[in-house]
Design an enzyme around this catalytic site. Structure first.
Site, PDB file in Angstrom:
ATOM      1  N   ARG A  19       0.815  -1.206   0.000  1.00  0.00           N
ATOM      2  CA  ARG A  19       0.000   0.000   0.000  1.00  0.00           C
ATOM      3  C   ARG A  19       0.850   1.258   0.000  1.00  0.00           C
ATOM      4  O   ARG A  19       0.488   2.263  -0.627  1.00  0.00           O
ATOM      5  CB  ARG A  19      -0.927  -0.012   1.224  1.00  0.00           C
ATOM      6  CG  ARG A  19      -1.982   1.077   1.224  1.00  0.00           C
ATOM      7  CD  ARG A  19      -2.749   1.141   2.531  1.00  0.00           C
ATOM      8  NE  ARG A  19      -3.955   1.957   2.444  1.00  0.00           N
ATOM      9  CZ  ARG A  19      -4.638   2.404   3.488  1.00  0.00           C
ATOM     10  NH1 ARG A  19      -4.257   2.070   4.725  1.00  0.00           N
ATOM     11  NH2 ARG A  19      -5.714   3.148   3.322  1.00  0.00           N
ATOM     12  N   ASN A  82      -7.272   6.799  -0.735  1.00  0.00           N
ATOM     13  CA  ASN A  82      -6.831   5.409  -0.768  1.00  0.00           C
ATOM     14  C   ASN A  82      -7.694   4.689   0.254  1.00  0.00           C
ATOM     15  O   ASN A  82      -7.645   4.998   1.445  1.00  0.00           O
ATOM     16  CB  ASN A  82      -5.343   5.322  -0.411  1.00  0.00           C
ATOM     17  CG  ASN A  82      -4.788   3.916  -0.541  1.00  0.00           C
ATOM     18  OD1 ASN A  82      -5.103   3.058   0.281  1.00  0.00           O
ATOM     19  ND2 ASN A  82      -3.948   3.686  -1.527  1.00  0.00           N
ATOM     20  N   SER A  83      -8.529   3.767  -0.203  1.00  0.00           N
ATOM     21  CA  SER A  83      -9.584   3.215   0.643  1.00  0.00           C
ATOM     22  C   SER A  83      -9.050   2.348   1.777  1.00  0.00           C
ATOM     23  O   SER A  83      -7.930   1.844   1.733  1.00  0.00           O
ATOM     24  CB  SER A  83     -10.566   2.389  -0.204  1.00  0.00           C
ATOM     25  OG  SER A  83     -11.196   3.192  -1.161  1.00  0.00           O
ATOM     26  N   GLN A  84      -9.898   2.172   2.784  1.00  0.00           N
ATOM     27  CA  GLN A  84      -9.583   1.358   3.952  1.00  0.00           C
ATOM     28  C   GLN A  84      -9.295  -0.080   3.517  1.00  0.00           C
ATOM     29  O   GLN A  84     -10.095  -0.695   2.810  1.00  0.00           O
ATOM     30  CB  GLN A  84     -10.768   1.393   4.909  1.00  0.00           C
ATOM     31  CG  GLN A  84     -10.560   0.662   6.212  1.00  0.00           C
ATOM     32  CD  GLN A  84     -11.765   0.817   7.127  1.00  0.00           C
ATOM     33  OE1 GLN A  84     -12.876   1.068   6.662  1.00  0.00           O
ATOM     34  NE2 GLN A  84     -11.565   0.664   8.420  1.00  0.00           N
ATOM     35  N   PRO A  85      -8.155  -0.650   3.926  1.00  0.00           N
ATOM     36  CA  PRO A  85      -7.824  -2.016   3.490  1.00  0.00           C
ATOM     37  C   PRO A  85      -8.915  -3.034   3.757  1.00  0.00           C
ATOM     38  O   PRO A  85      -9.181  -3.899   2.912  1.00  0.00           O
ATOM     39  CB  PRO A  85      -6.548  -2.316   4.285  1.00  0.00           C
ATOM     40  CG  PRO A  85      -5.907  -0.976   4.463  1.00  0.00           C
ATOM     41  CD  PRO A  85      -7.054  -0.022   4.669  1.00  0.00           C
TER      42      PRO A  85
END
Length: 377
Positions: A19, A82-85
């Site tokens: 990430r 950047n979206s939540q994993p």
């Protein structure tokens, strides 16, 4: 991942596509529930805090106000992230993508999700559409620096899909919608899967997993709660509060009544979702006061209908005022009672059927449509 979203199926991709390689220097980490942002973290001045934020299970806002925001503070509206994993891998699990699948992604963002898809399906099989040219350029740079074969990143209107590479086996959106665009269904092969965050204007949102049938309809259930940024072309133009008061002091021409339902009972995420299925073209806001009391306002897109309900500590009955062609609190209360009377169903009991002419929400099965939950195209 403690939530279980990152199982062995996607563990290799997670390890192969770090990430950190897809996160810019300046980020505003979100709260774990994804509904608010915290203070700026800059890698150049706080490298340890930056790396910690990157590998926490939190969304990271990377752009505010469609790129017009300046400075270190919070902007008005987050417009790229950047979206939540946990959400990323939960949605990838819903997508059920396999090697060789042709995949269309709506909303490239930083490029991390596109890289994960390319690792699984093969870069030549992945197309990602990004509306914002600056965001797309950043994603292309991240993908190039990552060093693997790059998926195709296209600058364009995500509602239109990308017909040049259709049909797709899988379509995934990383922005929320209130209407699933027809192009997504038309460009998906029969039996193909569409995964997207979906929610009514009123509030509440969840991930829907749709399967495209031979009849040209896409149908399926919601899988989990979500909170994504809206597709830019589907953002609502909301009239200002003053539009409804028409120069008069509150309560203006509002008609007074009372309710035993406290406004807090209609404020939960799934409650908003259920209410929004019934109460179309309306939204709410809260006005808070120093003594702890507050007013819940509900407005209609017509620019005329409004309702207010006052909450005060210790009260068991609450004052309501309503004005305009619609009685919005009456609609809200009826929708809440419908949801409450069906054992307070969670997102997973709801489903959606999207056809060429309309979208219909249902509870438990397609044969049980939610009353009034139909949107004509």
């Amino acid at each position: 991942m403690a939530s279980g979203a990152l199982g062995t199926d996607w563990l290799n991709a997670y390890r192969a596509v770090p990430r950190a390689l897809f996160v810019p220097d300046r980020i505003w980490p979100g709260t774990p529930d994804g509904t608010r942002q915290t203070a700026l973290v800059d890698r150049r001045t706080d490298p340890i805090d930056w790396l910690t934020a990157v590998y926490e299970d939190r969304p990271l806002t990377t752009q505010w106000d469609d790129g017009e925001h300046e400075g270190d503070g919070l902007g008005t509206r987050p417009s790229s992230s950047n979206s939540q994993p946990r959400m990323v891998f939960g949605m990838l699990g819903d997508l059920d993508v396999e090697e060789g699948h042709r995949v269309l992604e709506i909303g490239t963002g930083t490029g991390w999700n596109a890289a994960l898809l390319a690792h699984r399906a093969g870069a030549k099989n992945v197309v990602s559409i990004e509306y914002d040219p600056a965001v797309a350029a950043g994603a292309r740079q991240n993908l190039a620096e990552f060093g693997a074969e790059e998926p195709l990143v296209v600058v364009g209107d995500g509602r239109e899909g990308f017909a040049d590479r259709a049909p797709y086996d899988r379509v995934i959106a990383t922005c929320s919608v209130g209407e699933v665009p027809s192009a997504w269904i038309e460009q998906t092969a029969t039996g193909g899967v569409i995964v997207a965050p979906w929610g009514p204007l009123y509030g509440g949102e969840a991930i829907v997993r749709l399967v495209v049938g031979e009849d040209g309809h896409a149908r399926g259930r919601f899988t989990r709660s979500s909170a994504f940024m809206r597709l830019r072309q589907q953002r609502a133009d909301l009239p200002a509060h003053e539009t409804y008061m028409r120069g008069q002091a509150w309560p203006a021409d509002g008609v007074r009544s009372a309710t035993l339902i406290p406004p807090s009972d209609v404020g939960g995420w799934v409650e908003q979702f259920a209410i929004g299925l019934h109460v179309h073209d309306a939204w709410w806001s809260v006005e808070r006061y120093d003594d702890g009391s507050y007013t819940l306002w509900t407005y209609g897109l017509d620019g005329e209908s409004w309702a207010s309900i006052d909450w005060e500590p210790g009260e068991s009955e609450f004052v309501v005022y309503q004005s305009g062609p619609r009685r919005l609190w009456d609609e809200t209360e009826a929708a809440y009672r419908w949801w409450n009377g069906r054992s307070r169903p969670g997102f997973e009991r709801f489903g959606l059927t999207v056809g060429p002419r309309s979208t219909v929400a249902w509870l438990d099965s397609e044969s049980c449509p939610v009353p009034g939950a139909e949107w004509v195209r």
